[in-house]
Design a protein around this motif. Structure first.
Motif, mmCIF file in Angstrom:
data_model
loop_
_atom_site.group_PDB
_atom_site.id
_atom_site.type_symbol
_atom_site.label_atom_id
_atom_site.label_comp_id
_atom_site.label_asym_id
_atom_site.label_seq_id
_atom_site.Cartn_x
_atom_site.Cartn_y
_atom_site.Cartn_z
ATOM 1 N N ALA C 174 7.672 -4.841 25.976
ATOM 2 C CA ALA C 174 9.040 -4.351 25.757
ATOM 3 C C ALA C 174 9.787 -4.608 27.051
ATOM 4 C CB ALA C 174 9.033 -2.857 25.422
ATOM 5 N N ARG C 243 1.765 -3.860 25.931
ATOM 6 C CA ARG C 243 1.495 -3.063 24.723
ATOM 7 C C ARG C 243 0.225 -3.605 24.073
ATOM 8 N NH1 ARG C 243 6.934 -0.876 21.875
ATOM 9 N NH2 ARG C 243 7.772 0.131 23.741
ATOM 10 N N HIS C 244 -0.862 -2.954 24.404
ATOM 11 C CA HIS C 244 -2.164 -3.442 23.995
ATOM 12 C C HIS C 244 -2.320 -3.445 22.476
ATOM 13 C CE1 HIS C 244 -3.025 -3.050 28.202
ATOM 14 N NE2 HIS C 244 -2.944 -1.730 28.180
ATOM 15 N N HIS C 245 -2.890 -4.521 21.973
ATOM 16 C CA HIS C 245 -3.282 -4.615 20.564
ATOM 17 C C HIS C 245 -4.782 -4.869 20.545
ATOM 18 C CE1 HIS C 245 1.009 -4.912 20.008
ATOM 19 N NE2 HIS C 245 0.871 -4.889 18.704
ATOM 20 N N PHE C 262 -5.384 -5.999 13.861
ATOM 21 C CA PHE C 262 -5.283 -5.360 15.174
ATOM 22 C C PHE C 262 -4.795 -3.925 15.038
ATOM 23 C CE2 PHE C 262 -4.895 -9.863 15.892
ATOM 24 C CZ PHE C 262 -5.599 -10.091 17.063
ATOM 25 N N GLN C 263 -5.282 -3.085 15.944
ATOM 26 C CA GLN C 263 -4.742 -1.734 16.078
ATOM 27 C C GLN C 263 -3.760 -1.750 17.241
ATOM 28 O OE1 GLN C 263 -7.715 1.341 16.589
ATOM 29 N NE2 GLN C 263 -6.203 2.980 16.404
ATOM 30 N N ALA C 264 -2.504 -1.451 16.972
ATOM 31 C CA ALA C 264 -1.520 -1.377 18.052
ATOM 32 C C ALA C 264 -1.747 -0.088 18.828
ATOM 33 C CB ALA C 264 -0.105 -1.417 17.471
ATOM 34 N N ASP C 266 -1.011 2.814 21.896
ATOM 35 C CA ASP C 266 0.181 3.534 22.338
ATOM 36 C C ASP C 266 -0.043 3.887 23.815
ATOM 37 O OD1 ASP C 266 2.412 5.036 22.612
ATOM 38 O OD2 ASP C 266 2.053 6.335 20.914
ATOM 39 N N LEU C 267 -0.644 5.022 24.073
ATOM 40 C CA LEU C 267 -0.995 5.398 25.439
ATOM 41 C C LEU C 267 -2.482 5.192 25.659
ATOM 42 C CD1 LEU C 267 1.027 8.719 25.879
ATOM 43 C CD2 LEU C 267 1.665 6.392 26.511
ATOM 44 N N PRO C 268 -2.928 4.795 26.822
ATOM 45 C CA PRO C 268 -2.112 4.316 27.942
ATOM 46 C C PRO C 268 -1.697 2.874 27.718
ATOM 47 C CG PRO C 268 -4.411 4.133 28.520
ATOM 48 C CD PRO C 268 -4.362 4.723 27.132
ATOM 49 N N TYR C 269 -0.813 2.398 28.569
ATOM 50 C CA TYR C 269 -0.395 1.002 28.506
ATOM 51 C C TYR C 269 -0.378 0.423 29.920
ATOM 52 C CZ TYR C 269 4.063 3.138 29.835
ATOM 53 O OH TYR C 269 5.035 3.858 30.475
ATOM 54 N N GLY C 270 -0.645 -0.876 30.005
ATOM 55 C CA GLY C 270 -0.484 -1.535 31.289
ATOM 56 C C GLY C 270 0.993 -1.609 31.645
ATOM 57 N N LEU C 271 1.283 -1.720 32.923
ATOM 58 C CA LEU C 271 2.681 -1.873 33.326
ATOM 59 C C LEU C 271 2.735 -2.871 34.469
ATOM 60 C CD1 LEU C 271 5.636 -1.106 32.995
ATOM 61 C CD2 LEU C 271 5.268 0.800 34.550
ATOM 62 N N ILE C 272 3.407 -3.976 34.235
ATOM 63 C CA ILE C 272 3.486 -5.073 35.195
ATOM 64 C C ILE C 272 4.931 -5.165 35.643
ATOM 65 C CG2 ILE C 272 2.959 -7.519 35.572
ATOM 66 C CD1 ILE C 272 0.576 -5.858 34.547
#
Lengths: 281, 281, 281, 281
Positions: C174, C243-245, C262-264, C266-272
């Motif tokens: 996002a 947003r990991h899948h 795939f399972q989408a 939610d938390l946690p997520y990477g942030l670059i």
């Protein structure tokens, strides 16, 4: 008219009302969100845009603030005052539903208060049909968590079942509870606050005391305890999301995890909903 | 390389950690959300996708859970343990920032707890650069409201000014406060909890006690009171939304409104931000 | 004054402005959220509550609506008009920051429009200090997803690493992107819309075209492509949540999963997060 | 059993399913959120915690992912496949409700897609009771706005009415629409997508074309148009918040405002709800 209106209602949602009691130096504070919904003979506005019978939603909002001038009392009584007014004073309106959520603030001074963002809500819904009022009350966004005394095993397993059985898990939920009052009390004011406190206390005690073999069992225990605590309640409706807490696998790092480190899950979540009634099945 | 990387970092956000202390029958509960952010010599992954120096964000998450195995202590100490580890154990990483938010639960039994959804957060941010750690702590989503003792007048009026002056209004805000600790305490554990409680208490007291002529004045009073209460704090940063409460005009309905009925506003809201420092100007 | 004010500002946030262009039967629609923040010589209100120099935030709101009367143009130009006014017309104010988010609507008729709730935002931030204005623009809440052409392997593994390497994953993010304009254009209006479209197009193309070995590599590619597309941009700042899948394990059910289910997460997520600059390193 | 269970159900909510079609180089993408709810002979788990008949919600989640392996088709067909399975394959379960929301993505490349955060949802709810399936479909979070052709006047005025009449206002809403299919189509796949597109198109056209004297009139027009467009639909249920847009008073600043500058309101909002049926009243 070939395409007829079925059930319909209209009103104002999200009316944010704050009332200060200034009778003494020690001020009181009430913080409500009110939603109104009126129904009745409203065919004309739907079919032709003739608004002769339509009391504007803006007026409904004004009425809420005006009625608050002389005090609110328990939200149940305030909702009923409003619902009765909308039906009794508006020719086309035959039924009114008023829902209220109340935020509780904690006093930190004579005129100072605090709370966290969000928080638990006390709720009510009153429906008045011109003859009688039905009142239901409850809580929302009340989080409860037991660190133990929760099992889940012996369940049905089919070809898609991979969940291991467990005899010790965290049980956490965000309670939405609603209970119907069967009888109108003589003294609305004192009754509703006492009943709410008794019901909420029973809810917490049931959750804390129940050794749980399923969240469904906890749901029934909570409903039963509220029914026992408040004789005026006829049934309790509960919506209990199962906020999963996953024991984090630490063995991969040479550590044990005897039920101490958990990952709180988000989506998806279990959702257990049910009604518990005073009457025998 | 014609297009160069400027400042950058990467990590895992929203790590939801719940820890249960089961040493005695009276369990303890901690509920944290952890965010990590690492920086260092990371040009290769940006320019060519060579990940040799990249510790996966999934590993950072695992580390948070593994480190929680033997206890957490104050969030400040836990954040520093993690930040030091990421820098000291990862060759390419020269700095780490660890942010933690803690949700407080209220005990209702030996192994049972409650809170409302949302709620006030205790926060910390620790930045470690391989040499020293800087620690800032604070609160978020702490709502405060005074029903009186707030004026706003004597302000500048230009051709777009229509706001009437007032000598009695509701003052309400949702505090985000962050204070920097200038010195590392000898005994991290006890210090951080004591300092947090002292700072939070000072914040509440300042808000409740200050007769406010502007939210800016309240902001300064809050900062000053925290600085006085906790000698180790060097500066306080405050972000105070002004949650407007509009006195509802009841005169249109033949009613007075002596500061009792208010409409809580939503958007837009005022936003007052500022830093208060120990040093003289 | 023993406790001095450090950096501070105040303003109005969340000003919801909708403007209709009715010059022709085919109406135009603009939907903005505006945030103002002023700073300057504001010691008096902080120290003593003397508001002589304080232009109320309510006035700032009024100004936004008044300035919209004669048209808005690109949000960058509207923000600059406002920022210059607040500094030039208010004695105590020496700097103003105006941030705007714009919601795009899709036309479905001469005076009818649609969009989904939420949606992608076009953003700008203009800071004016009495001498010059700095303008940055960007996007927020722009979701992008590649179903393939994304690997992640060759990363550093320590004792807490359990993530398997992958040579084919979903890459989803996002985007929050902000790019600085180095030069003020001669014709603000046309320039800003053209530059925005060029930058957004470059962003999408870079994401779609890049065979990604890491989200960091994609970040750099996006920044580089924007810099190439818009010569006036000096640097690009990007915040890219990963947003990991998760490929769902279907083998347990006797099914294969060749990258289709795939399972989408939610938390946690990477942030670059990172900045890409025109200048050589 | 003195306290009996009334209506109840349990299931998994928020199952985030993403499916990629990789049959050709031009990949397909589906993005669903699925909610399951089962009911039946579940007294044992409620009364005694005997879970013999309980198919875990985790298994329900697994089933959703497993069933997606071989394709999804229209969400209505996928929901029905799941609902039938849960009832037919689980002894204690006599009814299942499956709700699905779908996010639409826009293609920007052979394997690349974009959308804004949030956005309009396509929805369905299928209830299967062991004999037949009832299917309802709709949309949620679909924003619509007309800049003109909306009046509101001739309404009932009581002592709390202050709203002025208007013959030209912005009409804006966020549509939640649900329509019931009366008949099961022979070819589920093609039918559901065609019917959805026809219904959604009718909804937009009705909103854009209707000269509105009340939002209720618009509601009826929307329902009528959907019923005309899709013969298989028996009734349409609509929930239309009235997202008020207030004409900003610019005369205070010496400016006119001929319907061009508006403040978009937030809370409170009107809420108009109603059902439109094919049958004559």
């Amino acid at each position: 008219m070939p395409y007829a209106m079925g059930p319909n209602n209209y009103g104002k949602s999200g009316i944010r009302l704050v009332r200060v009691a200034r009778d003494t130096a020690r001020h009181g504070l009430r913080d409500l969100t009110v939603h109104t919904a009126l129904s009745g003979d409203l065919d004309a506005t739907h079919y032709t845009g003739d608004n002769t019978g339509v009391l504007p939603t803006d007026t409904q909002k004004n009425t809420v603030y005006a009625f608050a001038r002389d005090g609110i009392g328990p939200i149940e009584a305030f909702a009923e005052r409003l619902a009765r007014h909308f039906v009794d004073a508006t020719p086309a309106i035959t039924a009114a539903r008023v829902q209220i959520e109340e935020h509780a603030w904690t006093r930190i001074g004579d005129h100072s208060f605090t709370r966290g963002e969000g928080g638990e809500l006390r709720t009510t819904e009153v429906v008045y049909d011109g003859t009688s009022a039905r009142t239901a009350s409850g809580v929302r966004d009340l989080l409860l968590l037991n660190t133990t005394d929760s099992e889940f095993n012996g369940f049905l397993a089919d070809e898609y079942t991979t969940l291991p059985e467990t005899d010790d898990r965290i049980l956490a939920t965000a309670v939405t509870a609603t209970w119907d009052y069967r009888a109108e009390p003589d003294d609305g004011g004192a009754f509703y606050d006492q009943a709410f406190n008794a019901a909420r206390g029973a809810l917490l005690a049931a959750f804390a005391d129940t050794y749980s073999l399923s969240l469904q069992q906890t749901l029934h225990a909570v409903g039963e305890r509220i029914l026992k605590a408040v004789p005026e309640v006829g049934e309790v409706r509960l919506s209990l999301p199962n906020r999963h807490h996953y024991r984090f696998d630490l063995e991969r790092f040479g550590l044990d995890n005897p039920g101490v480190v958990f990952q709180a899950g988000d989506l998806p979540y279990g959702l257990i909903e049910g009604t518990v009634r005073r009457e025998a099945a």
